[in-house]
Design an enzyme around this catalytic site. Structure first.
Site, PDB file in Angstrom:
ATOM      1  N   MET A   1      20.570   8.868 -35.670  1.00  0.00           N
ATOM      2  CA  MET A   1      19.403   8.283 -36.278  1.00  0.00           C
ATOM      3  C   MET A   1      19.428   8.366 -37.791  1.00  0.00           C
ATOM      4  SD  MET A   1      16.219  10.737 -35.301  1.00  0.00           S
ATOM      5  CE  MET A   1      17.078  12.206 -34.893  1.00  0.00           C
ATOM      6  N   PRO A   2      19.951   9.410 -38.426  1.00  0.00           N
ATOM      7  CA  PRO A   2      19.986   9.380 -39.896  1.00  0.00           C
ATOM      8  C   PRO A   2      21.109   8.479 -40.418  1.00  0.00           C
ATOM      9  CG  PRO A   2      20.049  11.627 -39.082  1.00  0.00           C
ATOM     10  CD  PRO A   2      20.289  10.728 -37.921  1.00  0.00           C
ATOM     11  N   PHE A   3      20.807   7.825 -41.513  1.00  0.00           N
ATOM     12  CA  PHE A   3      21.794   7.047 -42.250  1.00  0.00           C
ATOM     13  C   PHE A   3      21.862   7.680 -43.627  1.00  0.00           C
ATOM     14  CE2 PHE A   3      22.971   3.451 -45.001  1.00  0.00           C
ATOM     15  CZ  PHE A   3      24.166   3.093 -44.391  1.00  0.00           C
TER      16      PHE A   3
END
Length: 127
Positions: A1-3
Site C-alpha cells: 500500500m505505501p508508495f
C-alpha cells in the site's frame, strides 16, 4: 500500500541508495503495519541545483546530503506510530549510513484505500 519516493543529491552509490530504501521499508513493516513484500519505491538522484530548500528550518540545518522521503499510504496510523516511524528512519539513517539527523525530511501523504490499483486496472483495496 505505501508508495515511497526518495530524492537525494546525485553521487551516492547504488549500495547507499538500496540501504536507504531498506531502512524505510523495514521501518514501515516494523512500525506502521505495512505487510511484508509491500514494497514500491522510486529513488531518484538530482543535481544539487535541482534541489531547492532553505538552509535551515524549525531548528534544523540542512547540508548537501539532505534526503527527502515522501510516502503515500492509506490513512489510519496514530500520531504515536508516525513519531516512532520518523525516529526509526532517522536513527537507522545515522547508524547504517552515517547521515545527519537534520538531513532527513519525511512527508506522509494519506489517501483512501480506493485510490490504489496494483495492476490489471483493478482497485484491489476498494470494498
Amino acid at each position: 500500500m505505501p508508495f515511497v519516493r526518495i530524492d537525494l543529491k546525485r553521487g551516492k552509490s547504488a549500495e547507499y541508495r538500496k540501504t536507504l530504501g531498506e531502512i524505510v521499508y523495514k521501518a514501515m513493516t516494523d512500525l506502521i503495519n505495512v505487510p511484508e513484500n509491500d514494497k514500491f519505491q522510486i529513488i531518484t538522484e538530482h543535481d544539487r541545483g535541482d534541489l531547492n530548500y532553505a538552509e535551515s528550518y524549525l531548528g534544523n540545518t540542512y547540508s548537501d546530503d539532505i534526503v527527502f522521503i515522501q510516502i503515500t499510504l492509506n490513512a489510519g496510523r496514530t500520531v504515536e506510530m508516525k513519531k516512532a516511524f520518523y525516529k526509526r528512519i532517522v536513527d537507522d539513517f545515522q547508524s547504517q549510513l552515517g547521515g545527519r539527523a537534520d538531513d532527513v525530511v519525511i512527508n506522509l501523504v494519506e489517501v483512501a484505500m480506493e485510490n490504489w490499483s496494483f495492476g490489471h486496472g483493478i482497485a484491489q483495496y476498494a470494498t
